[in-house]
Design a protein around this motif. Structure first.
Motif, PDB file in Angstrom:
ATOM      1  N   SER A   7     -54.064  37.276  36.839  1.00 12.68           N
ATOM      2  CA  SER A   7     -54.805  37.219  35.574  1.00 12.68           C
ATOM      3  C   SER A   7     -56.211  37.792  35.735  1.00 12.68           C
ATOM      4  CB  SER A   7     -54.871  35.781  35.044  1.00 12.68           C
ATOM      5  OG  SER A   7     -55.648  34.974  35.908  1.00 12.68           O
ATOM      6  N   ARG A  80     -45.563  41.668  36.516  1.00 12.50           N
ATOM      7  CA  ARG A  80     -44.514  40.744  36.069  1.00 12.50           C
ATOM      8  C   ARG A  80     -44.549  39.484  36.919  1.00 12.50           C
ATOM      9  NH1 ARG A  80     -39.434  42.811  36.943  1.00 12.50           N
ATOM     10  NH2 ARG A  80     -38.605  41.398  35.395  1.00 12.50           N
ATOM     11  N   PRO A  91     -43.177  36.518  31.939  1.00  9.29           N
ATOM     12  CA  PRO A  91     -44.538  36.792  31.488  1.00  9.29           C
ATOM     13  C   PRO A  91     -45.055  38.028  32.222  1.00  9.29           C
ATOM     14  CG  PRO A  91     -44.418  34.699  32.694  1.00  9.29           C
ATOM     15  CD  PRO A  91     -43.064  35.302  32.708  1.00  9.29           C
ATOM     16  N   HIS A  93     -48.698  40.291  32.805  1.00  8.63           N
ATOM     17  CA  HIS A  93     -50.109  40.609  32.580  1.00  8.63           C
ATOM     18  C   HIS A  93     -50.168  42.126  32.438  1.00  8.63           C
ATOM     19  CE1 HIS A  93     -51.499  36.613  33.274  1.00  8.63           C
ATOM     20  NE2 HIS A  93     -51.105  36.594  34.530  1.00  8.63           N
ATOM     21  N   ARG A  94     -50.713  42.564  31.326  1.00  8.81           N
ATOM     22  CA  ARG A  94     -50.748  43.987  30.997  1.00  8.81           C
ATOM     23  C   ARG A  94     -52.200  44.426  30.847  1.00  8.81           C
ATOM     24  NH1 ARG A  94     -48.081  45.620  25.356  1.00  8.81           N
ATOM     25  NH2 ARG A  94     -49.704  44.215  24.690  1.00  8.81           N
ATOM     26  N   ASP A 156     -53.927  41.613  28.285  1.00 10.27           N
ATOM     27  CA  ASP A 156     -53.208  40.608  27.523  1.00 10.27           C
ATOM     28  C   ASP A 156     -51.990  40.168  28.318  1.00 10.27           C
ATOM     29  OD1 ASP A 156     -51.736  42.929  27.133  1.00 10.27           O
ATOM     30  OD2 ASP A 156     -51.685  42.791  24.972  1.00 10.27           O
ATOM     31  N   THR A 157     -51.413  39.074  27.895  1.00 14.29           N
ATOM     32  CA  THR A 157     -50.203  38.574  28.532  1.00 14.29           C
ATOM     33  C   THR A 157     -49.092  38.629  27.498  1.00 14.29           C
ATOM     34  OG1 THR A 157     -51.484  37.141  29.973  1.00 14.29           O
ATOM     35  CG2 THR A 157     -49.142  36.631  29.747  1.00 14.29           C
ATOM     36  N   THR A 159     -44.463  39.182  27.133  1.00 18.75           N
ATOM     37  CA  THR A 159     -43.215  38.870  27.818  1.00 18.75           C
ATOM     38  C   THR A 159     -42.302  40.078  27.780  1.00 18.75           C
ATOM     39  OG1 THR A 159     -42.254  37.958  25.815  1.00 18.75           O
ATOM     40  CG2 THR A 159     -43.287  36.396  27.314  1.00 18.75           C
TER      41      THR A 159
END
Length: 179
Positions: A7, A80, A91, A93-94, A156-157, A159
């Motif tokens: 994160s 991922r 989930p 994290h992008r 952002d997070t 899926t």
């Protein structure tokens, strides 16, 4: 370098850019691509999936984030995270590095007729082919020397499903299965 918490990817990317004496406002496409690719290769996170858990993607799209319609070329780090069930959504994290351009005749005559695109790379051995595919697109080749109107990062997070690691033909920026 191994970082414990994915994160923190945006904070680590900004630190990486500072260490290279790069500012977001000074980035053009080739410099941004090289910086994101080097960051992907050099910085690893411990809490991502062991297989296909850390990827890099690039897309072109037409967007409007409140500042008018822009041509957006984005570089994305996808992390991922494990999920509770094997076939359940993961989930992700992008971290997006958005490079946006105002409309000009190159966009209208060259970029738009070629259509939008999206590519992903989950393996370091595929990085050369990934880079070549991106550099050969009309969007990248037309905008590579131009000064962007806006460069920003966004974490952002979201899926994604385990089987949606590569974009389908004609996919846009959200190809990674945002649910």
């Amino acid at each position: 370098m191994l970082i414990k918490d994915s994160s923190q990817v945006e904070k680590e990317f900004r630190s990486f850019l500072r260490a290279k004496s790069l500012k977001l406002s000074s980035l053009n496409l080739p410099i941004a691509f090289d910086a994101m690719a080097e960051f992907w290769a050099a910085t690893r996170f411990s809490n991502v999936l062991a297989e296909d858990g850390d990827g890099i993607a690039c897309y072109e799209d037409v967007t409007d984030h409140g500042r008018g319609t822009r041509l957006e070329i984005g570089l994305v780090r996808l992390l991922r995270l494990p999920s509770d069930a094997i076939s359940a959504p993961s989930p992700v994290h992008r971290l997006r590095l958005r490079i946006c351009y105002k409309w000009d005749m190159d966009v209208i005559k060259t970029v738009l007729p070629a259509g939008t695109w999206s590519f992903a790379c989950w393996n370091a051995r595929e990085l050369s082919a990934f880079k070549q595919a991106i550099f050969e697109t009309a969007g990248f080749s037309s905008m590579r020397e131009k000064k962007p109107a806006e460069v920003s990062t966004l974490l952002d997070t979201v899926t994604s499903m385990p089987h949606q690691l590569k974009p389908e033909p004609g996919a846009r920026q959200m190809w990674w299965g945002v649910m």
